[in-house]
Design a protein around this motif. Sequence first.
Motif, PDB file in Angstrom:
ATOM      1  N   ARG A 334     -31.930   6.852  12.439  1.00 44.71           N
ATOM      2  CA  ARG A 334     -30.955   6.210  11.536  1.00 44.71           C
ATOM      3  C   ARG A 334     -31.407   4.795  11.192  1.00 44.71           C
ATOM      4  NH1 ARG A 334     -24.841   6.302  13.387  1.00 44.71           N
ATOM      5  NH2 ARG A 334     -24.795   8.209  12.131  1.00 44.71           N
ATOM      6  N   ASN A 335     -31.942   4.082  12.171  1.00 42.18           N
ATOM      7  CA  ASN A 335     -32.397   2.709  11.934  1.00 42.18           C
ATOM      8  C   ASN A 335     -33.528   2.668  10.908  1.00 42.18           C
ATOM      9  OD1 ASN A 335     -32.644  -0.143  12.423  1.00 42.18           O
ATOM     10  ND2 ASN A 335     -34.429   0.301  13.700  1.00 42.18           N
ATOM     11  N   TYR A 337     -34.211   4.966   8.601  1.00 41.63           N
ATOM     12  CA  TYR A 337     -33.691   5.382   7.291  1.00 41.63           C
ATOM     13  C   TYR A 337     -32.883   4.262   6.641  1.00 41.63           C
ATOM     14  CZ  TYR A 337     -34.894  10.244   8.461  1.00 41.63           C
ATOM     15  OH  TYR A 337     -35.557  11.407   8.790  1.00 41.63           O
ATOM     16  N   GLN A 338     -32.080   3.545   7.419  1.00 38.98           N
ATOM     17  CA  GLN A 338     -31.271   2.476   6.839  1.00 38.98           C
ATOM     18  C   GLN A 338     -32.141   1.330   6.339  1.00 38.98           C
ATOM     19  OE1 GLN A 338     -28.488   1.829  10.085  1.00 38.98           O
ATOM     20  NE2 GLN A 338     -26.933   3.140   9.123  1.00 38.98           N
ATOM     21  N   GLN A 339     -33.233   1.048   7.063  1.00 37.86           N
ATOM     22  CA  GLN A 339     -34.177   0.034   6.568  1.00 37.86           C
ATOM     23  C   GLN A 339     -34.813   0.477   5.250  1.00 37.86           C
ATOM     24  OE1 GLN A 339     -36.948  -1.939   9.470  1.00 37.86           O
ATOM     25  NE2 GLN A 339     -36.069  -0.449  10.907  1.00 37.86           N
ATOM     26  N   LYS A 342     -32.234   0.309   2.368  1.00 42.43           N
ATOM     27  CA  LYS A 342     -31.984  -1.070   1.924  1.00 42.43           C
ATOM     28  C   LYS A 342     -33.028  -1.515   0.898  1.00 42.43           C
ATOM     29  CE  LYS A 342     -31.475  -5.794   3.707  1.00 42.43           C
ATOM     30  NZ  LYS A 342     -31.541  -6.648   4.916  1.00 42.43           N
ATOM     31  N   CYS A 353     -33.617   7.041  -3.136  1.00 43.71           N
ATOM     32  CA  CYS A 353     -32.396   6.943  -2.329  1.00 43.71           C
ATOM     33  C   CYS A 353     -31.854   8.328  -1.979  1.00 43.71           C
ATOM     34  CB  CYS A 353     -31.311   6.169  -3.080  1.00 43.71           C
ATOM     35  SG  CYS A 353     -31.584   4.390  -3.204  1.00 43.71           S
ATOM     36  N   THR A 356     -33.316   9.721   1.164  1.00 41.19           N
ATOM     37  CA  THR A 356     -32.890   8.975   2.347  1.00 41.19           C
ATOM     38  C   THR A 356     -31.436   9.281   2.692  1.00 41.19           C
ATOM     39  OG1 THR A 356     -34.434   7.244   1.640  1.00 41.19           O
ATOM     40  CG2 THR A 356     -32.909   6.694   3.414  1.00 41.19           C
ATOM     41  N   TYR A 357     -30.576   9.376   1.664  1.00 45.80           N
ATOM     42  CA  TYR A 357     -29.186   9.785   1.915  1.00 45.80           C
ATOM     43  C   TYR A 357     -29.143  11.161   2.586  1.00 45.80           C
ATOM     44  CZ  TYR A 357     -27.051   5.995  -0.841  1.00 45.80           C
ATOM     45  OH  TYR A 357     -26.629   4.773  -1.307  1.00 45.80           O
ATOM     46  N   LEU A 360     -30.110  10.773   6.216  1.00 41.19           N
ATOM     47  CA  LEU A 360     -29.015  10.127   6.940  1.00 41.19           C
ATOM     48  C   LEU A 360     -27.877  11.109   7.188  1.00 41.19           C
ATOM     49  CD1 LEU A 360     -28.999   6.625   5.216  1.00 41.19           C
ATOM     50  CD2 LEU A 360     -29.211   7.018   7.679  1.00 41.19           C
ATOM     51  N   TYR A 376     -22.885  11.424   2.865  1.00 39.15           N
ATOM     52  CA  TYR A 376     -24.306  11.208   2.569  1.00 39.15           C
ATOM     53  C   TYR A 376     -24.876  12.357   1.735  1.00 39.15           C
ATOM     54  CZ  TYR A 376     -24.907   7.188   5.746  1.00 39.15           C
ATOM     55  OH  TYR A 376     -24.860   5.947   6.343  1.00 39.15           O
TER      56      TYR A 376
END
Length: 445
Positions: A334-335, A337-339, A342, A353, A356-357, A360, A376
């Motif tokens: 998750r970390n 993917y969130q990076q 962003k 995106c 990545t969604y 997630l 997501y």
Amino acid sequence: MNSSNKLSNQHNNSKFQTEISKFIASNQDEFAELVTFVDFAEKFTLGFIEINFSPDIDLLIAGLRQDSQCQGVQFVVLDFPDANLRFLRDELVQQLAKITQETNKKLVLLIRNLEKSIGVFGDYPPVLQDLNFVRDSYRQTIPHPLLFILPDYAISRLAKFAPDFWAWKSGLFRFKTTELTKNEAIAHTLNADTNIERIPTPEQQERIDLLHRLLMEYNPTGETPSRENLRNCCNILNELGKAYLSQRKSIKAREYLQKAAEIIQKFPDYSLQIEVFNQLGKSYQQQRQFDNAISYYQQALDIAEKQKNRHDIANSLFYLGNVSLDTRQLHQARNYYQQALKIEIEFGDRYECAGTYHQLGIVAQELREYDQARDYYQQALEIKIEFGDRYECAGTYAMLGLLAQAKENYAEARANLQTALEIYVEYQDEYMATVTREILESLPE
């Protein structure tokens, strides 16, 4: 026929004649030698013509038929596109029985598409084993000049795996590719709008075939590519690697990707180097060799950070997230993917995106955060539909189906999985279609 059709046909014929003239002009000496070979060849005489692309074969055949020295020759083209062909001589005997030989004309047989059964990989293709084994019978059963028209790699494999048959050759004619044909091949491969991973299987295989032929143009068998061809070679090898990865042929993909990684050391293209390393990481990840996968993804990330290339940083973070997900390190995934997300949002890269969604969503689902997962997936699906990426939609429909299954909402699960299955069938992705079908069959009524 109306006048507009006549004008169109005349224009097309004139254009084709111009292309024939250009092809012969580019290969003047080779063409003259081939015409002389045809003129003197009698009974069973074996020759090989190296041409890498099908359009140029059409030009050569038309040029031969029009040549003044070949008016006493009846050229018959025999097409063998069956990838499972084994007994070529038997097929030739059958085809010969159907040919009506023209009076006072010498019959010359032109063999096309045998590269389909010769293949690109593997030892001793069955068709070449048989070709070598029954060589002696050709003199009695095929009493006519025989010319095999093949690309570079197929001729090399024939010489290697049917050496006795190859030894009988009386001529080898290597034709250069026209710029028009080469440019069209590049347009359909390296410059194509659609990623090779997202096209239906038959079209994908056609593109792979084009890539192999194009590779022979920039890196002929037994030769070292010239410095000006290094970049094109590397791009083609990378595309072949991606293509074979999409077919889940990890080892075959890695062979090409490793060659690309070696070549890229010789010229500075950091974005391409990052992509090659990421693809190598994928090849190991497919085989669940996660340490090797992480090593390549991390190398790609290090280069991207050094070059301050935010787009490539996001890609490498995404791939590291995938490995973490595969190894059940869900919070780490998750970390990553969130990076990545962003950066994608920062640069307005809406299409990226979506992927990545989707990932997630998988992480949230694995953590049993079902409402978050659904949110997501819906965001991913909305973007994929917006961009018209129907094939990628299938994966998200499938995950929405699995999410509904986990919540015991079987009607919704069946509807989403059925939609995914229809798309996989449409794109002839047999592997994913089989997986989806099995899940559907396991659902309670």
